[in-house]
Motif scaffolding. Structure first.
Motif, PDB file in Angstrom:
ATOM      1  N   ILE A  43      37.610  29.532 -11.927  1.00 58.89           N
ATOM      2  CA  ILE A  43      38.646  29.335 -10.912  1.00 58.89           C
ATOM      3  C   ILE A  43      40.034  29.419 -11.549  1.00 58.89           C
ATOM      4  N   LEU A  44      40.194  28.809 -12.711  1.00 58.28           N
ATOM      5  CA  LEU A  44      41.494  28.813 -13.393  1.00 58.28           C
ATOM      6  C   LEU A  44      41.873  30.220 -13.855  1.00 58.28           C
ATOM      7  N   VAL A  45      40.880  31.003 -14.259  1.00 57.58           N
ATOM      8  CA  VAL A  45      41.147  32.396 -14.634  1.00 57.58           C
ATOM      9  C   VAL A  45      41.658  33.174 -13.423  1.00 57.58           C
ATOM     10  N   ALA A  46      41.006  32.989 -12.279  1.00 52.06           N
ATOM     11  CA  ALA A  46      41.431  33.678 -11.058  1.00 52.06           C
ATOM     12  C   ALA A  46      42.826  33.216 -10.636  1.00 52.06           C
ATOM     13  N   ARG A  47      43.105  31.931 -10.807  1.00 50.40           N
ATOM     14  CA  ARG A  47      44.433  31.396 -10.455  1.00 50.40           C
ATOM     15  C   ARG A  47      45.511  32.037 -11.311  1.00 50.40           C
ATOM     16  N   GLU A  48      45.233  32.184 -12.585  1.00 52.67           N
ATOM     17  CA  GLU A  48      46.194  32.815 -13.494  1.00 52.67           C
ATOM     18  C   GLU A  48      46.427  34.278 -13.111  1.00 52.67           C
ATOM     19  N   GLU A  49      45.356  34.952 -12.700  1.00 53.20           N
ATOM     20  CA  GLU A  49      45.460  36.355 -12.308  1.00 53.20           C
ATOM     21  C   GLU A  49      46.255  36.504 -11.019  1.00 53.20           C
ATOM     22  N   ALA A  50      46.116  35.528 -10.109  1.00 55.15           N
ATOM     23  CA  ALA A  50      46.784  35.611  -8.812  1.00 55.15           C
ATOM     24  C   ALA A  50      48.258  35.209  -8.887  1.00 55.15           C
ATOM     25  N   ALA A  51      48.648  34.453  -9.907  1.00 54.64           N
ATOM     26  CA  ALA A  51      49.991  33.878  -9.987  1.00 54.64           C
ATOM     27  C   ALA A  51      51.114  34.914  -9.890  1.00 54.64           C
ATOM     28  N   PRO A  52      51.051  36.046 -10.629  1.00 54.08           N
ATOM     29  CA  PRO A  52      52.164  37.007 -10.553  1.00 54.08           C
ATOM     30  C   PRO A  52      52.349  37.615  -9.166  1.00 54.08           C
ATOM     31  N   ARG A  53      51.317  37.571  -8.334  1.00 53.58           N
ATOM     32  CA  ARG A  53      51.393  38.167  -6.996  1.00 53.58           C
ATOM     33  C   ARG A  53      51.653  37.109  -5.921  1.00 53.58           C
ATOM     34  N   GLY A  54      51.998  35.910  -6.342  1.00 49.90           N
ATOM     35  CA  GLY A  54      52.305  34.850  -5.392  1.00 49.90           C
ATOM     36  C   GLY A  54      51.379  33.659  -5.511  1.00 49.90           C
TER      37      GLY A  54
END
Length: 544
Positions: free
Chosen positions: A483-494
């Motif tokens: 989940i934290l990996v996905a959160r990091e990936e999503a961060a630059p896009r909002g």
């Protein structure tokens, strides 16, 4: 499906008017009749009592135009009528005020379920806040949270922290806490735990509250029925959800429903590949006669056949039956009418001599995809029916031939799923499980020889809880890490819900506690498998 269903239901809802007569004049689209009703301004209480929606709207508008404030009971009655109304276009005279705001809220919900967010914004802009409408407005706004909204710092965890499955919930929660408290990716993270109580209703309420609180994603629940209930709520509320139950509701990336626990069908597929790698080509499977058992049998057979192996027999047994004797007679063809060798044996040695009969097997590996209790019970029927299981020891040919009256029996390798990895394995299975191969879904994490990361996790878990970690704790640890990996990936896009759902589709956890995890196109995680071999009652890493 849901938008279409809602549109149909709304289109066929009770017309706005006297329920016994349908709509007065057809719909809200008749501006002449709407203006006429407004000019007459019928008594509001009478209109509410008669179920006259147009009359009630006109009366409420007239009262508010004259400076009167509607009572809580009048607002509640008006809201009930509007909820049952056919939502056609309203005359401009009916816009504004309490009635106009309630209509706008209803239309905003319909637009939301039809994925028309521009219309949602348009309708919500016409809502006039008031103390009496505040609870309704808050409720609607919570339901209007869509993918792309939600706070990127909020992650909800849905677990059974009370009820019959409290122990599982506590184990998962302890593993999850260790994951995010030690992770570099957990910056500015807020994790909130919601108790599902181990029930479907509890899971629904927990998921609804998590969505209302603005969580960007929910992790959990752990039970099959809980997961199905929570997934439906999460989907309808636009909140991505990562299910911890391996036997969960169907994962669907389009709906934002992901499965972060390795599924039983994935294990079955891996079991077939292990059998092929070990050189077995004549295979059999014996599974519970239920939906999951059928899925696992089919998955095992599909992969095995694709790899060139033969599925000699696919047997089943009652998942709740007190005895499996009849089912294993079917598997082994132990019927005199159809088995000439058995018929001769019984004729020569007597009716009770079937216990000394050597079954003629066409397979040399049997896969038993069931839990520890039922799986080991099933395994016990093999030696009971004189089937020789591969124990790992060198098996003397002479001894075997003497035991089987001159015949050399086929030796069968038993293969079992990860659910057999339990301290009670030896006590439950006895000699029948000695030499069995067990698939482990957590290689290096909780096996006999811990990896460095596994040892660190075990030490931290024991320091926090006073007990050794279970596989549930390891699952929680790696699931939160993903989940934290996905959160990091999503961060630059909002980093909000829509972006998070997109990131989850390709999320990959490298070097997790249980190896590498990869989210597949089917929204189900796949990982690594380790093979263990039962030696002296204890599973040990099997080198092959």
């Amino acid at each position: 499906m849901l938008p279409t269903l809602l549109a149909v239901l709304l289109a066929h809802a009770l017309a706005c008017g006297d329920p016994s007569r349908g709509s007065r004049g057809g719909s809200f689209g008749s501006s002449h009749q709407g203006a006429n009703q407004a000019s007459q301004a019928p008594d509001l209480e009478s209109a509410l009592a008669a179920g006259d929606c147009l009359g009630a709207i006109a009366a409420a508008s007239a009262l508010e135009s004259d400076g009167h404030t509607l009572s809580a009971a009048q607002v509640a009655g008006l809201e009930r009528l509007i909820e049952l109304a056919e939502l056609a276009d309203l005359p401009e005279q009916s816009r504004g005020g309490t009635a106009g705001s309630l209509i706008a809220l209803r239309q905003a919900l319909l637009a939301h379920h039809l994925d028309d967010e521009r219309a949602v914004a348009m309708h919500m802009a016409t809502v006039e806040p008031s103390d009496l409408l505040a609870p309704t407005i808050e409720s609607v706004r919570a339901r209007l949270v869509v993918p792309g909204q939600g706070e990127s710092s909020k992650i909800a965890v849905l677990l059974p922290m009370s009820g019959p499955h409290q122990g599982t919930g506590e184990e998962l929660w302890a593993g999850i806490q260790l994951s995010y408290k030690n992770a570099a990716l957990a910056k500015n993270l807020r994790v909130k735990l919601y108790d599902t109580k181990g029930t479907e209703e509890g899971a629904r309420q927990a998921a609804m509250q998590a969505a209302k609180d603005g969580s960007v994603v929910a992790l959990g629940p752990a039970g099959r029925l809980e997961s199905r209930a929570a997934a439906l709520v999460a989907w309808s509320e636009g909140m991505p959800i990562a299910l911890l139950a391996p036997e969960a509701a169907s994962a669907n990336a389009e709906h934002g429903v992901f499965r972060v626990a390795l599924s039983p069908t994935f294990e079955a597929e891996q079991a077939a590949l292990v059998a092929i790698e070990l050189g077995y080509r004549l295979l059999a499977v014996m599974a519970p006669r239920d939906e999951l058992g059928l899925q696992q049998s089919q998955a095992f057979a599909r992969v095995a056949r694709k790899a060139g192996a033969e599925i000699v027999v696919m047997g089943t047994y009652g998942p709740d039956a007190a005895t499996l004797e009849q089912d294993f007679r079917d598997l082994l063809n132990l019927y005199p009418l159809t088995n000439e060798r058995l018929r001769r044996h019984l004729r020569q040695y007597g009716a009770k001599s079937w216990k000394s009969f050597t079954p003629e097997l066409g397979f040399d590996l049997l896969y038993l995809p069931d839990g520890l209790a039922r799986g080991t019970l099933a395994a016990s029927y093999l030696p009971f029916f004189n089937v020789e299981l591969r124990s790992g020891e060198a098996m003397a040919v002479g001894r075997l031939q003497r035991k089987h009256e001159g015949l050399m029996p086929r030796i069968v390798q038993l293969v079992a799923p990860s659910s057999w990895l339990d301290p009670a394995l030896s006590a439950r299975g006895g000699d029948a499980v000695e030499g069995a191969l067990i698939l482990s879904t957590c290689p290096g994490g909780l096996g006999t020889d811990l990896s460095a990361q596994g040892a660190q996790f075990a030490e931290g878990f024991e320091a926090a809880t006073g007990r050794a970690p279970s596989r549930a704790a390891a699952l929680g640890y790696d699931a939160m890490s993903l989940i934290l990996v996905a959160r990091e990936e999503a961060a630059p896009r909002g980093g909000q819900r829509r972006e998070f759902s997109t990131a989850m589709r390709t999320a990959r956890l490298r070097d997790g506690l249980c190896g590498n995890l990869l989210m597949t196109a089917s929204a189900q995680v796949e990982g690594q498998i380790e093979v263990l071999h039962v030696e002296a009652g204890h599973p040990e890493i099997y080198e092959y």
